[in-house]
Design a protein around this motif. Structure first.
Motif, PDB file in Angstrom:
ATOM      1  N   SER A 277      34.637  34.418  53.736  1.00  0.00           N
ATOM      2  CA  SER A 277      33.788  33.850  53.427  1.00  0.00           C
ATOM      3  C   SER A 277      32.440  34.652  53.476  1.00  0.00           C
ATOM      4  CB  SER A 277      33.014  31.893  53.915  1.00  0.00           C
ATOM      5  OG  SER A 277      32.995  32.452  55.044  1.00  0.00           O
ATOM      6  N   TRP A 278      32.228  35.485  54.917  1.00  0.00           N
ATOM      7  CA  TRP A 278      30.979  35.985  54.950  1.00  0.00           C
ATOM      8  C   TRP A 278      31.453  37.523  54.061  1.00  0.00           C
ATOM      9  CZ3 TRP A 278      34.800  34.302  58.286  1.00  0.00           C
ATOM     10  CH2 TRP A 278      35.669  34.928  58.327  1.00  0.00           C
ATOM     11  N   ASP A 279      32.354  37.332  53.239  1.00  0.00           N
ATOM     12  CA  ASP A 279      32.191  38.948  52.701  1.00  0.00           C
ATOM     13  C   ASP A 279      31.831  38.997  51.042  1.00  0.00           C
ATOM     14  OD1 ASP A 279      33.652  40.759  54.464  1.00  0.00           O
ATOM     15  OD2 ASP A 279      35.378  40.586  53.929  1.00  0.00           O
ATOM     16  N   GLY A 280      31.842  37.678  51.239  1.00  0.00           N
ATOM     17  CA  GLY A 280      31.256  37.000  49.675  1.00  0.00           C
ATOM     18  C   GLY A 280      32.183  36.803  48.922  1.00  0.00           C
ATOM     19  N   LEU A 281      32.363  36.267  47.214  1.00  0.00           N
ATOM     20  CA  LEU A 281      33.439  36.134  46.094  1.00  0.00           C
ATOM     21  C   LEU A 281      33.385  37.577  45.745  1.00  0.00           C
ATOM     22  CD1 LEU A 281      35.660  33.121  45.647  1.00  0.00           C
ATOM     23  CD2 LEU A 281      33.532  32.286  44.243  1.00  0.00           C
ATOM     24  N   THR A 282      34.684  37.394  45.527  1.00  0.00           N
ATOM     25  CA  THR A 282      34.322  39.041  44.555  1.00  0.00           C
ATOM     26  C   THR A 282      35.497  38.338  43.051  1.00  0.00           C
ATOM     27  OG1 THR A 282      37.018  39.194  45.927  1.00  0.00           O
ATOM     28  CG2 THR A 282      35.590  39.946  46.393  1.00  0.00           C
ATOM     29  N   GLY A 283      35.429  39.143  42.430  1.00  0.00           N
ATOM     30  CA  GLY A 283      36.092  38.814  41.108  1.00  0.00           C
ATOM     31  C   GLY A 283      37.364  38.213  40.992  1.00  0.00           C
ATOM     32  N   ARG A 284      38.045  39.237  41.895  1.00  0.00           N
ATOM     33  CA  ARG A 284      39.391  38.904  42.165  1.00  0.00           C
ATOM     34  C   ARG A 284      40.032  37.556  42.562  1.00  0.00           C
ATOM     35  NH1 ARG A 284      44.326  41.919  42.122  1.00  0.00           N
ATOM     36  NH2 ARG A 284      45.463  41.728  42.722  1.00  0.00           N
ATOM     37  N   GLN A 285      39.411  37.114  43.650  1.00  0.00           N
ATOM     38  CA  GLN A 285      39.300  35.811  44.719  1.00  0.00           C
ATOM     39  C   GLN A 285      38.919  34.801  43.186  1.00  0.00           C
ATOM     40  OE1 GLN A 285      37.097  36.366  47.485  1.00  0.00           O
ATOM     41  NE2 GLN A 285      38.139  36.797  48.817  1.00  0.00           N
ATOM     42  N   ILE A 286      38.205  35.014  42.393  1.00  0.00           N
ATOM     43  CA  ILE A 286      37.664  33.515  41.686  1.00  0.00           C
ATOM     44  C   ILE A 286      38.598  33.905  40.379  1.00  0.00           C
ATOM     45  CG2 ILE A 286      36.406  33.533  39.378  1.00  0.00           C
ATOM     46  CD1 ILE A 286      34.174  34.114  41.202  1.00  0.00           C
ATOM     47  N   LEU A 287      39.730  34.979  40.186  1.00  0.00           N
ATOM     48  CA  LEU A 287      40.511  34.532  38.994  1.00  0.00           C
ATOM     49  C   LEU A 287      41.778  33.972  39.855  1.00  0.00           C
ATOM     50  CD1 LEU A 287      41.625  35.550  35.755  1.00  0.00           C
ATOM     51  CD2 LEU A 287      41.577  38.041  37.452  1.00  0.00           C
ATOM     52  N   PHE A 288      42.552  34.510  40.764  1.00  0.00           N
ATOM     53  CA  PHE A 288      43.184  34.222  41.690  1.00  0.00           C
ATOM     54  C   PHE A 288      43.331  32.429  41.976  1.00  0.00           C
ATOM     55  CE2 PHE A 288      44.757  32.494  46.321  1.00  0.00           C
ATOM     56  CZ  PHE A 288      45.942  32.555  45.830  1.00  0.00           C
ATOM     57  N   TYR A 289      42.153  32.162  42.119  1.00  0.00           N
ATOM     58  CA  TYR A 289      41.387  30.799  42.954  1.00  0.00           C
ATOM     59  C   TYR A 289      41.768  30.079  40.978  1.00  0.00           C
ATOM     60  CZ  TYR A 289      40.144  31.475  47.244  1.00  0.00           C
ATOM     61  OH  TYR A 289      39.891  32.315  48.674  1.00  0.00           O
ATOM     62  N   GLU A 290      41.320  30.371  40.184  1.00  0.00           N
ATOM     63  CA  GLU A 290      41.658  29.877  38.809  1.00  0.00           C
ATOM     64  C   GLU A 290      42.551  30.258  38.308  1.00  0.00           C
ATOM     65  OE1 GLU A 290      39.678  28.418  36.983  1.00  0.00           O
ATOM     66  OE2 GLU A 290      37.554  28.706  38.039  1.00  0.00           O
ATOM     67  N   CYS A 291      43.708  31.218  38.893  1.00  0.00           N
ATOM     68  CA  CYS A 291      45.217  31.038  38.244  1.00  0.00           C
ATOM     69  C   CYS A 291      46.065  29.297  38.668  1.00  0.00           C
ATOM     70  CB  CYS A 291      45.616  32.367  38.508  1.00  0.00           C
ATOM     71  SG  CYS A 291      44.916  33.721  37.607  1.00  0.00           S
ATOM     72  N   LEU A 292      45.059  29.017  40.591  1.00  0.00           N
ATOM     73  CA  LEU A 292      45.945  28.565  41.176  1.00  0.00           C
ATOM     74  C   LEU A 292      46.071  27.667  40.769  1.00  0.00           C
ATOM     75  CD1 LEU A 292      47.749  28.312  43.913  1.00  0.00           C
ATOM     76  CD2 LEU A 292      45.384  28.323  45.286  1.00  0.00           C
ATOM     77  N   LEU A 293      44.313  26.976  40.415  1.00  0.00           N
ATOM     78  CA  LEU A 293      44.258  25.453  40.531  1.00  0.00           C
ATOM     79  C   LEU A 293      44.016  25.309  38.725  1.00  0.00           C
ATOM     80  CD1 LEU A 293      41.067  25.378  42.525  1.00  0.00           C
ATOM     81  CD2 LEU A 293      43.688  25.011  43.104  1.00  0.00           C
ATOM     82  N   SER A 294      44.669  26.170  37.775  1.00  0.00           N
ATOM     83  CA  SER A 294      44.005  26.216  36.322  1.00  0.00           C
ATOM     84  C   SER A 294      44.418  24.468  35.298  1.00  0.00           C
ATOM     85  CB  SER A 294      44.153  27.327  35.505  1.00  0.00           C
ATOM     86  OG  SER A 294      46.061  27.518  35.556  1.00  0.00           O
ATOM     87  N   THR A 295      45.745  24.219  36.595  1.00  0.00           N
ATOM     88  CA  THR A 295      46.401  23.500  35.490  1.00  0.00           C
ATOM     89  C   THR A 295      45.704  21.709  35.708  1.00  0.00           C
ATOM     90  OG1 THR A 295      47.394  22.855  37.601  1.00  0.00           O
ATOM     91  CG2 THR A 295      48.757  24.148  35.911  1.00  0.00           C
ATOM     92  N   VAL A 296      44.596  21.405  36.754  1.00  0.00           N
ATOM     93  CA  VAL A 296      43.901  20.116  37.146  1.00  0.00           C
ATOM     94  C   VAL A 296      42.980  20.630  37.239  1.00  0.00           C
ATOM     95  CG1 VAL A 296      44.776  20.028  39.588  1.00  0.00           C
ATOM     96  CG2 VAL A 296      44.222  18.043  37.706  1.00  0.00           C
ATOM     97  N   SER A 297      41.499  19.636  37.311  1.00  0.00           N
ATOM     98  CA  SER A 297      39.987  19.657  37.443  1.00  0.00           C
ATOM     99  C   SER A 297      39.422  21.163  37.665  1.00  0.00           C
ATOM    100  CB  SER A 297      40.237  19.863  39.168  1.00  0.00           C
ATOM    101  OG  SER A 297      40.886  18.464  39.531  1.00  0.00           O
ATOM    102  N   PRO A 298      39.862  21.523  35.205  1.00  0.00           N
ATOM    103  CA  PRO A 298      38.698  22.733  35.593  1.00  0.00           C
ATOM    104  C   PRO A 298      37.589  22.286  35.699  1.00  0.00           C
ATOM    105  CG  PRO A 298      39.533  21.263  33.267  1.00  0.00           C
ATOM    106  CD  PRO A 298      40.373  20.831  34.918  1.00  0.00           C
ATOM    107  N   GLY A 299      36.864  23.529  36.160  1.00  0.00           N
ATOM    108  CA  GLY A 299      35.104  23.346  36.595  1.00  0.00           C
ATOM    109  C   GLY A 299      34.762  24.138  36.212  1.00  0.00           C
ATOM    110  N   PRO A 300      33.393  24.947  36.587  1.00  0.00           N
ATOM    111  CA  PRO A 300      32.322  25.787  35.480  1.00  0.00           C
ATOM    112  C   PRO A 300      32.908  27.066  37.213  1.00  0.00           C
ATOM    113  CG  PRO A 300      31.450  23.882  36.823  1.00  0.00           C
ATOM    114  CD  PRO A 300      32.421  23.243  36.999  1.00  0.00           C
TER     115      PRO A 300
END
Length: 337
Positions: A277-300
């Protein structure tokens, strides 16, 4: 009983057919009212089959606000029926930044409660102080700790948290096999004046009986003759590791309340992914998390999303292709279980 009542007395000017129809509509609304009232007004375990009440404590700070949203979505996605509530603990001055995450009492999602704390020492020691007071934020029998930069990657089962005899797992490893984590040993031993051949900060997702927090605080007061707060102020520097201290107290003072999991003998099947977390949230990490969590709880979508990543997230076909690249076969197998 409600549906069998004769409602003619409520509608004396109507015939039996009309009064019966209106009576059943009234009965349905009455049941709906009381059902919703119960579901929204009663704190209860997430599942009736859970023999223990377990709450999550997530201690974080303003710099991790983007990560916390994904950590909470992961809880909903993969462990929604294991926990009664999530307690998000933050410095009091940062509470407004986390208000959007609060979710008191919900029918099908884990409720979230936000707690602001007064800071009296520097960040690392303050978060440690708050964690060893976890039992003061909740009356749950057990507290589960989740870092803000952790996202669950598979379904979490009761057996991941508890043994067959319903004791929480206390993972451990011999100190000589702890690598760089050995730096915590002397500091933790000084804190509680206890020692053992094992280290306890060996994996994520640690859970403790609520009695362990009180025993740790009592031990600090007994050994050093001052309050826990005074001890933290007097020591300065990094005092140690809260998880090493909690594990050491559990192993030394209430071993009958936990089940030991020797990581040297039996590897742990992880269910979390950690980012720095001290490196900040990168665009690739965001995309990875959205892929992982996309089947439920869509959020901003939050965090530093660059134009390319934002475009991918809006384009379902492109996102699907990139999800295949980002999600490893192991993670995909876990998702399909």
């Amino acid at each position: 009983i409600i549906f069998s009542v004769d409602y003619l007395y409520l509608f004396p000017s109507w015939d039996r057919v009309h009064s019966g129809i209106m009576g059943r509509i009234f009965s349905f609304l009455l049941l709906l009212f009381f059902g919703l009232g119960y579901s929204l007004g009663v704190d209860r375990p997430r599942s009736s089959v859970n023999p223990h009440v377990v709450d999550v404590l997530l201690r974080t700070y303003g710099g991790d606000v983007d990560f916390v949203g994904f950590a909470l979505r992961g809880l909903d996605r993969f462990a929604g029926r294991l926990f009664r509530a999530v307690h998000i603990v933050v410095p009091k001055q940062t509470v407004p930044h986390f208000k959007f995450l609060e979710r008191p009492r919900s029918w099908d999602l884990i409720p979230r409660y936000l707690h602001g704390v007064d800071e009296f020492t520097k960040g690392y020691n303050q978060q440690m102080y708050d964690k060893i007071h976890s039992d003061e934020f909740s009356d749950a029998e057990f507290m589960y700790h989740l870092d803000s930069d952790l996202v669950m990657t598979r379904a979490v089962h009761w057996s991941d948290l508890f043994s067959e005899d319903l004791k929480p797992w206390l993972p451990l490893r011999r100190w000589e096999n702890m690598g760089g984590s050995q730096v915590w040993k002397s500091k933790t031993d000084h804190m509680v004046n206890l020692t053992c051949p094992f280290g306890f900060m060996v994996r994520h997702g640690l859970i403790y009986p609520r009695i362990v927090y009180r025993l740790l605080r009592e031990r600090i007061r007994q050994v050093h003759g001052v309050s826990v707060r005074e001890y933290f102020l007097a020591r300065g520097g990094q005092i140690g590791s809260e998880f090493e201290a909690l594990g050491l107290v559990a192993w030394s003072l209430c071993r009958d309340r936990v089940a030991l999991w020797n990581m040297d003998e039996t590897p742990w099947r992880s269910y979390v992914n950690q980012a720095r977390s001290w490196d900040g949230l990168t665009g690739r990490q965001i995309l990875f998390y959205e892929c992982l969590l996309s089947t439920v709880s869509p959020g901003p979508i939050v965090g530093p999303v660059n134009n390319r990543t934002a475009l991918l997230l809006k384009n379902g076909e492109a996102q699907a292709r990139h999800c295949e690249e980002l999600l490893t076969p192991e993670i995909l197998n876990d998702l399909n279980r």
